[in-house]
Scaffold this active site. Structure first.
Site, PDB file in Angstrom:
ATOM      1  N   HIS A   1     -20.595  13.800   1.485  1.00 44.29           N
ATOM      2  CA  HIS A   1     -20.899  14.999   2.277  1.00 44.29           C
ATOM      3  C   HIS A   1     -20.346  16.258   1.630  1.00 44.29           C
ATOM      4  O   HIS A   1     -20.729  17.365   1.989  1.00 44.29           O
ATOM      5  CB  HIS A   1     -20.389  14.854   3.715  1.00 44.29           C
ATOM      6  CG  HIS A   1     -18.891  14.851   3.828  1.00 44.29           C
ATOM      7  ND1 HIS A   1     -18.121  13.753   3.525  1.00 44.29           N
ATOM      8  CD2 HIS A   1     -18.015  15.810   4.215  1.00 44.29           C
ATOM      9  CE1 HIS A   1     -16.854  14.043   3.721  1.00 44.29           C
ATOM     10  NE2 HIS A   1     -16.754  15.285   4.138  1.00 44.29           N
TER      11      HIS A   1
ATOM     12  N   SER B   1       0.859  -1.180   0.000  1.00 45.29           N
ATOM     13  CA  SER B   1       0.000   0.000   0.000  1.00 45.29           C
ATOM     14  C   SER B   1       0.897   1.231   0.000  1.00 45.29           C
ATOM     15  O   SER B   1       1.866   1.288   0.754  1.00 45.29           O
ATOM     16  CB  SER B   1      -0.879  -0.019   1.252  1.00 45.29           C
ATOM     17  OG  SER B   1      -1.689   1.132   1.291  1.00 45.29           O
TER      18      SER B   1
ATOM     19  N   HIS C   1      -2.252   7.197  -4.791  1.00 43.14           N
ATOM     20  CA  HIS C   1      -2.447   6.030  -3.926  1.00 43.14           C
ATOM     21  C   HIS C   1      -2.384   4.786  -4.803  1.00 43.14           C
ATOM     22  O   HIS C   1      -2.919   4.771  -5.911  1.00 43.14           O
ATOM     23  CB  HIS C   1      -3.817   6.124  -3.244  1.00 43.14           C
ATOM     24  CG  HIS C   1      -4.347   4.807  -2.743  1.00 43.14           C
ATOM     25  ND1 HIS C   1      -5.417   4.160  -3.339  1.00 43.14           N
ATOM     26  CD2 HIS C   1      -3.939   4.014  -1.731  1.00 43.14           C
ATOM     27  CE1 HIS C   1      -5.646   3.027  -2.689  1.00 43.14           C
ATOM     28  NE2 HIS C   1      -4.781   2.914  -1.720  1.00 43.14           N
TER      29      HIS C   1
END
Lengths: 303, 303
Positions: free
Chosen positions: A203, A122, A136
């Protein structure tokens, strides 16, 4: 020999570690190669080098020494704080354990036997320059009574509507499309859409970045093909992303651009802590906190 | 007349708004009063003033105009970015709506009728000086087929083991103990413990700060007494916290202390996004994002 589970696990573990080594070498070279107006902006920050630290998983699920043959393993976190990469973390880990009852219900092949083995890499990179994209990348193999691969890569430019970000994203997407198409003509649309859906902040009504691919539960029935695809995702990342950074890192940036970068990093924090399943699961089940939160940006603002 | 639900709702709403006004006045006075070495450290940052913005809740649960008599309301966010208060937000809101089925099962009195009314005040302050404690205060009334109060206040010094932080916390705790003891001798231990349990980061093995009180579902059968207690929590906060800030704000601080403050703020972000029930619930159910995330610190680091 590739039908032997132990051989497959050892092989994928070795791949994740060798990919880590190649990524670290490439990123350190970028640190050395920095030139142009950015050199003045980063002041006397020296070219960065990765620092490694090792963690182990004990039988309680927490870091510490291994207590049982069925539960254990650990990982190595490599972190570099440099003059191009303000903070980049690469974690490789190989762990085994038992899923909790609740989790076992949702994991393929874990219903009858909750034991699992998992290995993966990762990576999250936050750059000094607001003109270079954050990134990422993560690939992993998980083994229960079944076995599958998962992972992906996504890019987060700080000015997602700029033509430079569009060009970077197009290059990144093309590299990932190429490896998807090489494996299965259906993969790219499926995994690109999955990525767009996953890296979204409801959101805020906005995406985390400009996407890439996201895949999980990949078990086509041909382990060698699935592993080859997973390797090609890592190779494509390594071919593409350092070039993108090299093309952006040297240019001068303004205080206003830096401000916007720190705002976007706040959104990155919001996504990872509110929505990222790996982060939530890891932190709430006794995972290694430093390894999980290496993804946090070095600095963020909520102005 | 205090048995009339409409009267009670109007009375508590007015209280939350009047407390907001008194808090804002007190905090603006502190901005004016800053003196000492800190004045040089904040440079030409002027004494801050609160800026207010209004939001409304529409029938879809999102911000916008009201569409139904049963669903609506809204709030006012007051934010100040000053030379003592680097960022402080005070939100007062009064909303009505319907709980989702899943939520209704966990809310007192909502099982048979999912409609609710809620009014409250929520405050989070992040200070310029690493030597002054951050703070959170929130009180609210919620009405379903039942009615109850909840809230609390907790303090977050940046150097929790220092003697200054210990003295500040002792003063803060004493003020809250006094109002608890005035209401019920059992309250303080219960609500202090609840606070300590709530504001804890298991993945760090550390508390968010030095605590205070946390209470919920307060319905003793005597509405007037419960409302009086809730008012006294707000009054105690207003008596105590500005004095603590005034006592710490003027002193000089070092770069190293500022660094530590920004690290602690990273932990504050982690708590609010990973664990705070109000934040998670609000963001995932279409609450007003700006009002909810006013609690985010202006700046944080993960070095």
């Amino acid at each position: 020999m590739t039908t032997d589970p132990a051989y497959r696990q050892e092989t994928s573990r070795e791949w994740f570690e060798s990919l880590r080594d190649r990524v670290c070498t490439a990123f350190e070279k970028i640190e050395d190669d920095l030139a142009g107006p950015a050199l003045e902006l980063v002041g006397d920050t020296p070219a960065g080098r990765f620092q490694r630290s090792t963690w182990t998983r004990d039988s309680s699920g927490n870091s510490g020494s291994t207590g049982s043959d069925d539960i254990g393993g650990g990982g190595v976190v490599s972190i570099m704080r440099g003059r191009v990469f303000e903070k980049v973390g690469v974690n490789v880990s190989t762990v085994k354990g038992q899923f909790t009852d609740e989790f076992a219900r949702h994991m393929p092949g874990a219903g009858e036997d909750p034991r699992f083995w998992a290995s993966g890499i990762s990576l999250v990179a936050h750059l000094q320059s607001p003109l270079a994209p954050a990134v990422h990348m993560n690939t992993r193999q998980i083994v229960t009574t079944k076995s599958w691969f998962g992972g992906g890569a996504d890019i987060t430019p700080m000015f997602p509507k700029s033509k430079e970000a569009g060009a970077d994203a197009a290059c990144f997407h093309a590299a990932l499309k190429s490896v998807c198409d090489g494996a299965d003509p259906a993969y790219y649309q499926k995994y690109k859409s999955w990525c767009d859906e996953y890296f979204y902040l409801p959101h805020r009504g906005e995406s985390r970045g400009l996407g890439g691919i996201f895949y999980d539960n990949l078990d086509s029935g041909d382990w060698d093909a699935d592993f080859a695809f997973t390797k090609s995702v890592g190779d494509a990342f390594l071919d593409c992303y350092p070039q993108l950074v090299a093309g952006r890192m040297g240019a001068a940036w303004t205080e206003a651009q830096r401000h916007q970068q720190l705002v976007r990093r706040g959104r990155y924090v919001e996504f990872n802590l509110l929505y990222d399943r790996g982060t939530q699961f890891g932190l709430k089940t006794g995972g290694n906190t430093e390894a999980i939160l290496m993804s946090m940006p070095p600095q963020a603002i909520w102005p």
